[in-house]
Every structure is written in structure tokens, then in C-alpha cells.
Design a protein around this motif. Sequence first.
Motif, short mmCIF file in Angstrom:
data_model
loop_
_atom_site.label_atom_id
_atom_site.label_comp_id
_atom_site.label_asym_id
_atom_site.label_seq_id
_atom_site.Cartn_x
_atom_site.Cartn_y
_atom_site.Cartn_z
N ARG A 172 118.55 110.46 162.78
CA ARG A 172 120.39 110.43 162.43
C ARG A 172 120.88 109.53 163.59
O ARG A 172 121.99 109.57 162.59
CB ARG A 172 120.09 111.53 164.76
N ILE A 175 122.76 108.77 159.94
CA ILE A 175 123.82 109.72 159.52
C ILE A 175 124.62 109.08 160.00
O ILE A 175 126.01 109.82 159.62
CB ILE A 175 122.79 111.43 160.02
N GLU A 176 124.69 109.03 161.48
CA GLU A 176 125.32 108.83 162.17
C GLU A 176 126.31 107.11 161.31
O GLU A 176 127.96 107.59 161.62
CB GLU A 176 125.73 107.98 163.59
N ARG A 179 128.78 108.95 158.28
CA ARG A 179 129.60 109.63 158.97
C ARG A 179 130.68 108.79 159.89
O ARG A 179 131.95 108.96 159.25
CB ARG A 179 129.52 110.77 160.05
N GLU A 180 130.37 106.92 160.36
CA GLU A 180 131.84 106.47 160.75
C GLU A 180 132.23 106.02 159.93
O GLU A 180 133.15 106.10 159.61
CB GLU A 180 130.55 105.28 162.00
N PRO A 183 133.42 110.77 157.39
CA PRO A 183 133.39 112.05 157.81
C PRO A 183 133.60 113.70 157.19
O PRO A 183 132.86 114.30 157.51
CB PRO A 183 134.16 112.01 158.90
N MET A 206 121.15 118.72 159.17
CA MET A 206 121.45 118.19 160.60
C MET A 206 122.93 117.34 159.72
O MET A 206 124.00 117.15 160.59
CB MET A 206 120.10 117.12 160.84
N LEU A 207 122.77 117.19 158.60
CA LEU A 207 124.22 116.32 158.24
C LEU A 207 124.75 117.31 158.19
O LEU A 207 126.17 116.77 157.99
CB LEU A 207 123.49 115.73 156.75
N ARG A 209 126.02 119.86 159.77
CA ARG A 209 126.27 119.55 160.77
C ARG A 209 127.05 118.91 161.46
O ARG A 209 127.47 118.54 162.29
CB ARG A 209 125.39 120.54 161.26
N SER A 210 126.98 117.28 161.01
CA SER A 210 127.41 116.29 161.38
C SER A 210 128.49 115.44 160.52
O SER A 210 129.39 114.89 161.26
CB SER A 210 126.58 115.08 161.06
N ILE A 211 127.94 115.41 159.60
CA ILE A 211 129.49 115.49 158.96
C ILE A 211 129.92 116.79 157.09
O ILE A 211 129.79 117.70 157.01
CB ILE A 211 128.58 114.80 157.45
#
Length: 227
Positions: A172, A175-176, A179-180, A183, A206-207, A209-211
Motif C-alpha cells: 500500500r 501504491i500511495e 498515486r501522489e 493519480p 487495491m491498485l 481502487r486507489s488509482i
Amino acid sequence: MITLTYIYHDCFFLTWPGGSMVFDYWKDPTVENQSSPRFLEGVNLEKPFYVVVSHHHKDHYVKEIYGWVERFPNIRYILSKDVAKFARHLLDPESHYSGRKVAPEKVTVLTPGESYSDETVKIRAFGSTDIGNSYLVEVARRRVFHGGDLNAWIWLDESTPEEVKQALEDYRKIIEEVREVSPTIDLCMLDVDSRIGRDYFRGARMLVRSIDVRHFFPMHFALGDEA
């Protein structure tokens, strides 16, 4: 127009009007001579050709890629630190190795947080939950992500709850970080490996749903007992 072609396992060939790029080449099952895979026929000799390697595992990297330097005058190698370590006899002009070497100006070694850019591409290196790098490439007004061996390697049938928790946290975090910077990703290549067991798709879920991923391409599923 940008085109992404699947070669095998984690290997993809990316082309656009200004150049071409191959990720994690090690095998082309359509040919016997692995020093001359079929996709090389699509490389424009007059355009930049980038050879990107995430790490040195045998299913992501072979030393035959360095032989391509004689065929493609505009080649550039983007390597993780561990790959450069394994190939130091080929990359160091002062080494005593008597075989073919690659000129230092054609090689860039990246660690997570570092980047390479020229008039055609920008390549950022991120971490991995295995070894080596994952990469975010900006090219032809597109953002392309290749995960290397980045995944939520949780092995639910074998790991303790604490190990699973730590693996998810490590994944995670990376991935964050991606995303920073971005996005939105236009083309995303990420491991979806059924050997993990149940919930093997969790990392991919997870990816996305985040990006905001426009096109997702699963990889790392073609080996069977070869990995």
C-alpha cells in the motif's frame, strides 16, 4: 498512436511514433534464438529504443539484451541497481572482461525515487515488494506503469496474520507513492499470480481502487514450474 504488445510473462513491447520500449525481456516463446526475439523487428533504427529491466530474476532479465547494442544505435538501458550489479563486468569500461561491453553513456541505473528523462520520455523508479524497481513512464502524453515484481505477496495459506498485515502495508505504501505522482495511469501492467492462492487478485484490486487506471494488463502468470 501508442501500442502495447504482450510478449511473455512480464515482458511487454511499447511503441509510439517517437520510439519504442521493452520491459523485462527474458524470453520470446515464438523463436528459438533468444538473442533476436521477434518483436525487435518492430524497432525503428532511427528512433530511441529503451530497454527497461525491473530486477535480475531469471524470468525478467537475460544478459542477451546487451548484444542488441550492436544492432540499435539509439538504444538506452534503464536498469535497477541489482541488475547493474550482476552486469558490472559488462558495464564497467575498466573491467578486465574481454567480451562485448556496453558504453556507459547508454546505461542509466535507477533506484526508487530516482528518474531518467530526455526529449522523448520520463521514467520514474518506484519500489517493489520483492526486489528491484517498478516504473512509471511518461511518453506520448500517456502514463504507463510497469510493476516488475510489485504485488501484494500475501500468501494467505502460508503466512501468519502479522506477515499478511506487513505485506499489505508495504504494498500500500508504494501504491500511495505512485498515486501522489500520478493519480491517473493510462496503461498499467501488474502481477496477477495465481500461485499466491486464494485472493491472488488482491494487489490488482487495491491498485485500481486507489488509482484511476484506464487500461489494466495482468502479467506474471505464464510460467508454471519455470519461475
